[in-house]
Write a protein that holds these residues in place. Structure first.
Motif, short mmCIF file in Angstrom:
data_model
loop_
_atom_site.label_atom_id
_atom_site.label_comp_id
_atom_site.label_asym_id
_atom_site.label_seq_id
_atom_site.Cartn_x
_atom_site.Cartn_y
_atom_site.Cartn_z
N ALA A 132 44.55 32.30 43.93
CA ALA A 132 43.38 32.20 43.07
C ALA A 132 42.13 32.44 43.91
O ALA A 132 42.03 31.99 45.05
N LEU A 133 41.17 33.16 43.35
CA LEU A 133 39.92 33.46 44.04
C LEU A 133 38.80 32.59 43.49
O LEU A 133 38.76 32.28 42.30
N ALA A 134 37.88 32.25 44.38
CA ALA A 134 36.78 31.35 44.02
C ALA A 134 35.62 32.08 43.36
O ALA A 134 34.65 31.44 42.95
N GLY A 135 35.70 33.41 43.26
CA GLY A 135 34.59 34.16 42.68
C GLY A 135 34.97 35.60 42.41
O GLY A 135 36.15 35.96 42.39
N THR A 136 33.96 36.43 42.21
CA THR A 136 34.15 37.83 41.84
C THR A 136 34.56 38.67 43.05
O THR A 136 33.91 38.60 44.10
N PRO A 137 35.62 39.49 42.96
CA PRO A 137 36.07 40.29 44.10
C PRO A 137 35.00 41.22 44.64
O PRO A 137 34.23 41.83 43.88
N SER A 138 34.95 41.33 45.98
CA SER A 138 33.95 42.19 46.61
C SER A 138 34.57 43.11 47.65
O SER A 138 34.43 44.33 47.56
N PHE A 148 47.61 40.60 59.05
CA PHE A 148 46.50 39.82 58.49
C PHE A 148 45.84 40.55 57.33
O PHE A 148 45.71 41.78 57.34
N VAL A 149 45.44 39.76 56.35
CA VAL A 149 44.74 40.27 55.17
C VAL A 149 43.48 39.45 54.99
O VAL A 149 43.49 38.23 55.19
N ALA A 150 42.39 40.10 54.62
CA ALA A 150 41.13 39.40 54.37
C ALA A 150 40.53 39.87 53.05
O ALA A 150 40.71 41.02 52.65
N TRP A 151 39.85 38.96 52.39
CA TRP A 151 39.11 39.33 51.18
C TRP A 151 37.83 38.52 51.09
O TRP A 151 37.73 37.42 51.60
N THR A 152 36.83 39.12 50.46
CA THR A 152 35.53 38.49 50.24
C THR A 152 35.25 38.46 48.75
O THR A 152 35.51 39.45 48.05
N VAL A 153 34.70 37.35 48.28
CA VAL A 153 34.30 37.24 46.87
C VAL A 153 32.87 36.74 46.80
O VAL A 153 32.37 36.09 47.72
N PHE A 154 32.20 37.05 45.70
CA PHE A 154 30.90 36.47 45.40
C PHE A 154 31.13 35.13 44.70
O PHE A 154 31.71 35.08 43.62
N VAL A 155 30.68 34.06 45.34
CA VAL A 155 30.74 32.75 44.70
C VAL A 155 29.57 32.59 43.73
O VAL A 155 29.70 31.99 42.67
N SER A 156 28.43 33.14 44.09
CA SER A 156 27.28 33.23 43.18
C SER A 156 26.58 34.55 43.46
O SER A 156 26.62 35.06 44.58
N GLY A 157 25.95 35.11 42.43
CA GLY A 157 25.37 36.44 42.57
C GLY A 157 26.45 37.49 42.39
O GLY A 157 27.64 37.20 42.48
N GLU A 158 26.04 38.73 42.13
CA GLU A 158 27.00 39.79 41.85
C GLU A 158 26.73 41.05 42.67
O GLU A 158 27.35 42.08 42.45
N SER A 159 25.83 40.96 43.64
CA SER A 159 25.51 42.13 44.44
C SER A 159 24.85 41.71 45.74
O SER A 159 24.16 40.68 45.78
#
Length: 340
Positions: A132-138, A148-159
């Protein structure tokens, strides 16, 4: 029944049978055309097919062309990227792959809220594990070895151009399945001194080939920094300022990145940083690039730009990594490139 009525009934039956046959032929042709991937006039040919991460000599990406395969992970020959694309049944917002390991970030808008998740994929694009992700995929990346795998999400804001936004970057060890939920738990050394702040954000991880070193963007106090990190020591150290969404070259000597500028309507320009000298080279692309570039080889980087006149659609472009040449369209209607 009179002979006339009988003849009329036979004629009507024949007409109905012929009409049904004609409809069936049309529907069969339409279904066959859809299977062949023929879209609206002028669109690229997209065919459903088998796609594996073991297919060397191909370039995988997220298909953004209109039609039933929009959003699907697809691939084309690396030597002929304008050839017909093969699409899988896996749909992602962000995608990356290396050494037979893939990561797919998905986002589904529900009735009450948006559902976001990361899929760890094997070489056949089957899901090994879901997070599960805490925000919008980035952003999403896989280390050269696939460990190794890494991902970043926007927890707040969209850009990243928003005045206020926060991110969360996670790293997964696919061998032990140990997940680091946030790089914010790592120790930070900024300008040679230990650093602590409540507004620390990380995004845009890129991995070295030693399965320990990584690079990322650190944002704090309205500044961004390129940091070098160690997964084993759980530390990051700043190198230079004004670096976002770094991407390490295959030979491990240079970083492609977007640099915030104030030039006309452009917000970011694409640069390459020599890690030995820290010398920056501006690339020939003059449009604002809000993407984490991908190295196709040691000489060429690829990145997504908004497609002209197509809302929510991007095209993939390439440019030489030494600052020469000019931008070239790689694949229309595509994003998230990953050379296999």
């Amino acid at each position: 029944m009179t002979p006339l009525r009988r003849r009329l009934l036979i004629l009507l039956t024949a007409v109905l049978l012929l009409a049904g046959l004609g409809t069936g032929v049309v529907l069969h042709a339409a279904a066959r055309a859809d299977r062949a991937g023929q879209l609206q006039s002028g669109g690229p040919a997209v065919s459903a097919g088998t796609l594996t991460l073991a297919q060397k000599g191909r370039l995988a990406f997220v298909n953004a062309a209109a039609g039933p395969h929009r959003g699907a992970v697809a691939s084309v020959p690396s030597t002929d990227p304008k050839d017909g694309r093969i699409a899988s049944n896996l749909k992602c917002v962000r995608f990356y792959a290396a050494a037979g390991t893939g990561v797919c970030l998905q986002s589904v808008t529900g009735v009450l809220k948006q559902s976001n998740r990361a899929l760890l994929l094997n070489a056949e694009l089957r899901t090994r594990h879901t997070f599960a992700l805490a925000g919008t995929p980035s952003r999403a990346r896989v280390s050269p070895s696939g460990r190794f795998v890494a991902w970043t999400v926007f927890v707040s804001g969209e850009s990243y151009s928003s005045a206020f936004f926060s991110t969360r970057t996670s790293v997964l060890d696919t061998r032990t399945m140990r997940l680091t939920p946030s790089l914010e738990t790592f120790s930070v050394v900024l300008d040679g001194k230990p650093y602590h702040a409540s507004d620390v954000n990380f995004w845009g991880v890129t991995f070295a080939s030693d399965d320990d070193t990584f690079y990322a963007t650190l944002g704090t106090a309205n500044h961004t920094y390129l940091v070098r990190g160690s997964l084993s020591r759980r530390t990051v150290t700043s190198l230079v300022q004004n670096v976002e969404c770094p991407s390490l070259s295959p030979d491990g000597t240079r970083i492609a990145f977007k640099k915030r500028v104030l030039s006309g309507t452009s917000l970011w320009h694409e640069y390459v940083l020599d890690l030995r000298t820290l010398h920056e080279t501006a690339l020939a692309e003059r449009h604002s690039v809000d993407d984490q570039a991908t190295w196709l080889d040691d000489r060429t980087v690829a990145y997504a730009l908004p497609a002209n006149g197509k809302v929510g659609t991007t095209d993939l472009w390439t440019v030489p990594a030494d600052g020469t040449g000019s931008p070239r369209l790689l694949i229309a209607g595509a994003s998230s490139p990953a050379p296999l």
